[in-house]
Scaffold this active site. Structure first.
Site, PDB file in Angstrom:
ATOM      1  N   GLY A   1       0.794  -1.230   0.000  1.00 22.05           N
ATOM      2  CA  GLY A   1       0.000   0.000   0.000  1.00 22.05           C
ATOM      3  C   GLY A   1       0.824   1.277   0.000  1.00 22.05           C
TER       4      GLY A   1
ATOM      5  CE  LYS B   1      -4.168   5.715  11.235  1.00 20.40           C
ATOM      6  NZ  LYS B   1      -2.727   5.550  10.999  1.00 20.40           N
TER       7      LYS B   1
ATOM      8  N   PRO C   1      -4.454  -2.498  -0.005  1.00 21.46           N
ATOM      9  CG  PRO C   1      -2.719  -4.082  -0.086  1.00 21.46           C
ATOM     10  CD  PRO C   1      -3.003  -2.622  -0.313  1.00 21.46           C
TER      11      PRO C   1
ATOM     12  CE1 TYR D   1      -6.795   3.478  10.350  1.00 19.99           C
ATOM     13  CE2 TYR D   1      -8.365   5.214   9.846  1.00 19.99           C
ATOM     14  CZ  TYR D   1      -7.178   4.554   9.576  1.00 19.99           C
ATOM     15  OH  TYR D   1      -6.382   4.991   8.539  1.00 19.99           O
TER      16      TYR D   1
ATOM     17  CD  GLN E   1     -17.404  16.386   0.576  1.00 23.53           C
ATOM     18  OE1 GLN E   1     -18.361  16.122  -0.123  1.00 23.53           O
ATOM     19  NE2 GLN E   1     -16.620  15.472   1.102  1.00 23.53           N
TER      20      GLN E   1
ATOM     21  CB  ILE F   1      -5.157   5.643  -0.349  1.00 30.50           C
ATOM     22  CG1 ILE F   1      -5.012   7.075   0.211  1.00 30.50           C
ATOM     23  CG2 ILE F   1      -4.112   5.353  -1.421  1.00 30.50           C
ATOM     24  CD1 ILE F   1      -5.239   8.189  -0.769  1.00 30.50           C
TER      25      ILE F   1
HETATM   26  N1  LIG Z   1      -5.617   3.440   2.644  1.00 27.23           N
HETATM   27  C1  LIG Z   1      -6.259   4.488   3.116  1.00 27.23           C
HETATM   28  O1  LIG Z   1      -7.350   4.857   2.632  1.00 27.23           O
HETATM   29  C2  LIG Z   1      -5.686   5.277   4.253  1.00 27.23           C
HETATM   30  C3  LIG Z   1      -6.284   6.496   4.569  1.00 27.23           C
HETATM   31  C4  LIG Z   1      -5.790   7.242   5.619  1.00 27.23           C
HETATM   32  C5  LIG Z   1      -4.700   6.786   6.335  1.00 27.23           C
HETATM   33  N2  LIG Z   1      -4.133   5.598   6.026  1.00 27.23           N
HETATM   34  C6  LIG Z   1      -3.003   5.141   6.831  1.00 27.23           C
HETATM   35  O2  LIG Z   1      -1.875   4.905   6.010  1.00 27.23           O
HETATM   36  C7  LIG Z   1      -1.096   3.842   6.560  1.00 27.23           C
HETATM   37  C8  LIG Z   1      -0.913   2.750   5.520  1.00 27.23           C
HETATM   38  O3  LIG Z   1      -2.177   2.277   5.134  1.00 27.23           O
HETATM   39  P1  LIG Z   1      -2.387   1.277   3.908  1.00 27.23           P
HETATM   40  O4  LIG Z   1      -3.757   1.519   3.420  1.00 27.23           O
HETATM   41  O5  LIG Z   1      -1.241   1.334   2.985  1.00 27.23           O
HETATM   42  O6  LIG Z   1      -2.391  -0.135   4.718  1.00 27.23           O
HETATM   43  P2  LIG Z   1      -2.112  -1.624   4.183  1.00 27.23           P
HETATM   44  O7  LIG Z   1      -2.869  -2.531   5.091  1.00 27.23           O
HETATM   45  O8  LIG Z   1      -2.375  -1.700   2.743  1.00 27.23           O
HETATM   46  O9  LIG Z   1      -0.554  -1.803   4.470  1.00 27.23           O
HETATM   47  C9  LIG Z   1      -0.107  -1.686   5.796  1.00 27.23           C
HETATM   48  C10 LIG Z   1       1.267  -2.320   5.971  1.00 27.23           C
HETATM   49  O10 LIG Z   1       1.589  -2.233   7.367  1.00 27.23           O
HETATM   50  C11 LIG Z   1       2.047  -3.493   7.801  1.00 27.23           C
HETATM   51  N3  LIG Z   1       1.767  -3.653   9.241  1.00 27.23           N
HETATM   52  C12 LIG Z   1       0.577  -3.892   9.848  1.00 27.23           C
HETATM   53  N4  LIG Z   1       0.752  -4.033  11.166  1.00 27.23           N
HETATM   54  C13 LIG Z   1       2.080  -3.871  11.392  1.00 27.23           C
HETATM   55  C14 LIG Z   1       2.882  -3.915  12.557  1.00 27.23           C
HETATM   56  N5  LIG Z   1       2.363  -4.188  13.762  1.00 27.23           N
HETATM   57  N6  LIG Z   1       4.204  -3.693  12.434  1.00 27.23           N
HETATM   58  C15 LIG Z   1       4.747  -3.438  11.220  1.00 27.23           C
HETATM   59  N7  LIG Z   1       4.051  -3.406  10.074  1.00 27.23           N
HETATM   60  C16 LIG Z   1       2.726  -3.633  10.176  1.00 27.23           C
HETATM   61  C17 LIG Z   1       1.320  -4.515   6.943  1.00 27.23           C
HETATM   62  O11 LIG Z   1       2.008  -5.753   6.924  1.00 27.23           O
HETATM   63  C18 LIG Z   1       1.309  -3.792   5.595  1.00 27.23           C
HETATM   64  O12 LIG Z   1       2.462  -4.064   4.837  1.00 27.23           O
HETATM   65  C19 LIG Z   1      -1.861   3.350   7.811  1.00 27.23           C
HETATM   66  O13 LIG Z   1      -1.330   3.989   8.952  1.00 27.23           O
HETATM   67  C20 LIG Z   1      -3.266   3.830   7.545  1.00 27.23           C
HETATM   68  O14 LIG Z   1      -4.010   4.002   8.716  1.00 27.23           O
HETATM   69  C21 LIG Z   1      -4.602   4.831   4.998  1.00 27.23           C
END
Ligand SMILES: NC(=O)c1ccc[n+]([C@@H]2O[C@H](COP(=O)([O-])OP(=O)(O)OC[C@H]3O[C@@H](n4cnc5c(N)ncnc54)[C@H](O)[C@@H]3O)[C@@H](O)[C@H]2O)c1
Length: 256
Positions: A17, A160, A192, A156, A256, A189
């Site tokens: 991701g 955050k 996964p 969550y 918004q 975004i």
């Molecule tokens: N995708 C979104 O829409 C979105 C939006 C806002 C914020 N975020 C934040 O961005 C960050 C990444 O999100 P993403 O969507 O890429 O997530 P993802 O689940 O696609 O990938 C997360 C990665 O973190 C790793 N991970 C999980 N727990 C872990 C741990 N205890 N130690 C080390 N690694 C660990 C997983 O193995 C994975 O590779 C997160 O903090 C998420 O909250 C995501």
């Protein structure tokens, strides 16, 4: 000269991701990238993608909920490359999607352990290395869900919001050390993490994505590379006067 030439960057959750896109982007900007993750396969693939792209990277196993593990991994990275300049606190989980009165205490705690304690441990143990290098940049992944509410993912949201506030406090504590600390607030975004929310939603992945697309004024959800670009900016000296700030990258969601 590339913006991150000579810098050593550590990314947690760098296997998939946003983390994987960030690792690739930081390497393209000239950094040596420590890809860290608890998913060894994903982390190894992320490292290999950088090397195939003529970048410099290696993988370290790191579960952000293990304080000893964090400390040992950072020592290993510093031994290998001599310094740590940038930490991206990216690892995060969504947790359960049930109303707060139905969330079990263990479920709540699991989200806090990764999303909040993980950021605390990584920040705590990277600061001595950054002080030794004369400064640094810490980028914390918060979310639009750290700014506005929604009737889903209660743990969550709380986690955050905590990351958003920890960022400002840490920025103030470490400003005198030349360490900048900023938060990034992505809209939805397609990663996964969100694909799993879509699969679990019961409405079908395509319908879920369409609903999400419509919630963003720009007309669609974002891509991991949209966030990686913002992180690269905050990591770089282009952001040398930026600390304690919130970089919202959300297709207009929170306007918004
Ligand atoms: N995708 C979104 O829409 C979105 C939006 C806002 C914020 N975020 C934040 O961005 C960050 C990444 O999100 P993403 O969507 O890429 O997530 P993802 O689940 O696609 O990938 C997360 C990665 O973190 C790793 N991970 C999980 N727990 C872990 C741990 N205890 N130690 C080390 N690694 C660990 C997983 O193995 C994975 O590779 C997160 O903090 C998420 O909250 C995501």
């Amino acid at each position: 000269m590339k913006r991150l030439e000579g810098k050593v960057c550590v990314v947690t959750g760098g296997g998939l991701g946003i983390g994987a896109a960030t690792c690739l982007r930081l390497a393209e900007e000239g950094a040596r990238v420590a890809v860290t993750d608890l998913d060894v396969d994903a982390g190894g693939k992320s490292r290999d993608a950088i090397i195939s792209n003529q970048g410099e990277a290696d993988f370290w196993f790191l579960d952000v909920t293990s304080q000893n593990g964090v400390s040992e991994a950072f020592e290993g990275i510093r031994e290998r490359w001599g310094r740590i300049d940038v930490l991206v606190n990216n690892a995060g989980i969504a947790g359960v999607n049930t109303p707060p009165d139905e969330v079990r205490a263990e479920e709540w705690q699991e989200v806090m352990n990764v999303n909040v304690n993980g950021v605390f441990y990584c920040t705590k143990h990277v600061v001595p290395h950054m002080r030794a290098s004369g400064g640094g940049s810490i980028v914390n992944l918060s979310s639009i869900y750290g700014i506005v509410g929604a009737p889903d993912l209660p743990a969550y949201h709380a986690s955050k919001g905590a990351v958003r506030e920890m960022t400002k406090t840490d920025a103030l504590f470490f400003a005198k050390d030349g360490i900048r600390v900023n938060s990034v607030h992505p809209g939805f975004i397609w990663t996964p993490l969100v694909e799993k929310l879509a699969r679990d939603s019961g409405e079908g992945v395509e319908a879920f994505r369409k609903t999400l697309d419509e919630r963003h004024p720009i007309g669609h959800v974002g891509e991991p590379e949209d966030i990686a670009a913002g992180i690269a900016y905050l990591a770089s000296d282009d952001a040398k006067f930026v600390t304690g700030s919130e970089l919202v990258i959300d297709g207009g969601y929170t306007s918004q």
